[in-house]
Design an enzyme around this catalytic site. Structure first.
Site, PDB file in Angstrom:
ATOM      1  N   GLU A   1       0.819  -1.213   0.000  1.00 22.78           N
ATOM      2  CA  GLU A   1       0.000   0.000   0.000  1.00 22.78           C
ATOM      3  C   GLU A   1       0.855   1.267   0.000  1.00 22.78           C
ATOM      4  OE1 GLU A   1      -2.779  -0.867  -0.637  1.00 22.78           O
ATOM      5  OE2 GLU A   1      -3.702  -2.333   0.682  1.00 22.78           O
TER       6      GLU A   1
ATOM      7  N   TYR B   1     -14.209  16.003  19.025  1.00 21.80           N
ATOM      8  CA  TYR B   1     -12.869  15.513  18.715  1.00 21.80           C
ATOM      9  C   TYR B   1     -12.753  14.945  17.315  1.00 21.80           C
ATOM     10  CZ  TYR B   1     -11.614  16.487  23.480  1.00 21.80           C
ATOM     11  OH  TYR B   1     -11.360  17.141  24.652  1.00 21.80           O
TER      12      TYR B   1
END
Length: 213
Positions: A75, A121
């Site tokens: 990846e 958050y």
């Protein structure tokens, strides 16, 4: 102990923590982080994040040349795209975390802003998370899709695959990835409810006060 040695050990320690908590499994997931001299340390292909050897992490120099260690994750195009387009990137984390993957498969999510604004958050650490289409694992087109965003998004979810998150350093990238998974989990739990989400004004205020580099 050198800076590189400390970074190698920290990558393995944080990878094992993610694995032990079930945020990735088997040989899935990968991490990369910038070294002090501008190179990259990357988890190897086919390795489990639950049992990494610091000495066998893949090392690249500042010019992107492979230097030592085991063969890097397939990846790499995902990681390289973030480093190339977001100059503040110091680390990239890619997981196959369950709730993020599940949420990516739902038919009615917004691909331009896939996670609902459930907590402060998630807005502060992730911004607007882009849902990218499905690609075969290892397909370089994944990196091209990230690059096409022009560095505007620190986090994406690959459909039917998992999240990829960039941060200014390893801590920031890991913490933001954990926040993404927790937000996806909340979204799945609340899917059949009508939760009180943050308002547009509240989201705007958070983005103004906590801009993502």
């Amino acid at each position: 102990m050198s800076d590189e040695t400390r970074l190698r050990e920290k990558i393995c320690r944080m990878a094992q923590s993610l694995f032990d908590r079930g945020l990735t499994c088997g040989s899935s997931g990968n991490i990369s982080a910038r070294t002090a001299d501008g190179g990259l340390l990357v988890t190897p292909t086919g390795s489990t994040m639950g049992d990494l050897d610091p000495a066998r992490l893949s090392l690249f120099d500042a010019d992107g040349r492979f230097v030592s260690g085991d063969k890097p994750t397939k990846e790499m195009p995902l990681h390289e795209a973030f480093y190339r387009t977001r100059g503040t990137t110091g680390a990239v984390v890619h997981l196959h975390s369950t709730h993020s993957v599940a949420y990516s498969m739902l038919p009615d999510v917004d691909p331009d802003d896939v996670l609902p604004p459930l907590t402060a958050y998630s807005v502060m650490r992730l911004g607007r998370v882009k849902l990218l289409p499905y690609f075969m694992p290892g397909d370089p087109a994944m990196g091209a899709a990230v690059a096409e965003l022009g560095g505007t998004r620190p986090a994406v979810i690959l459909a039917n695959h998992g999240p990829v998150v960039a941060g200014k350093d390893l801590d920031a990238a890991v913490f933001a990835t954990e926040e993404l998974e927790e937000t996806a989990k909340l979204a799945m739990l609340l899917r059949r409810e009508s939760p009180r989400m943050l308002t547009a004004d509240q989201v705007r205020a958070l983005r103004e006060r906590y801009p993502l580099d």
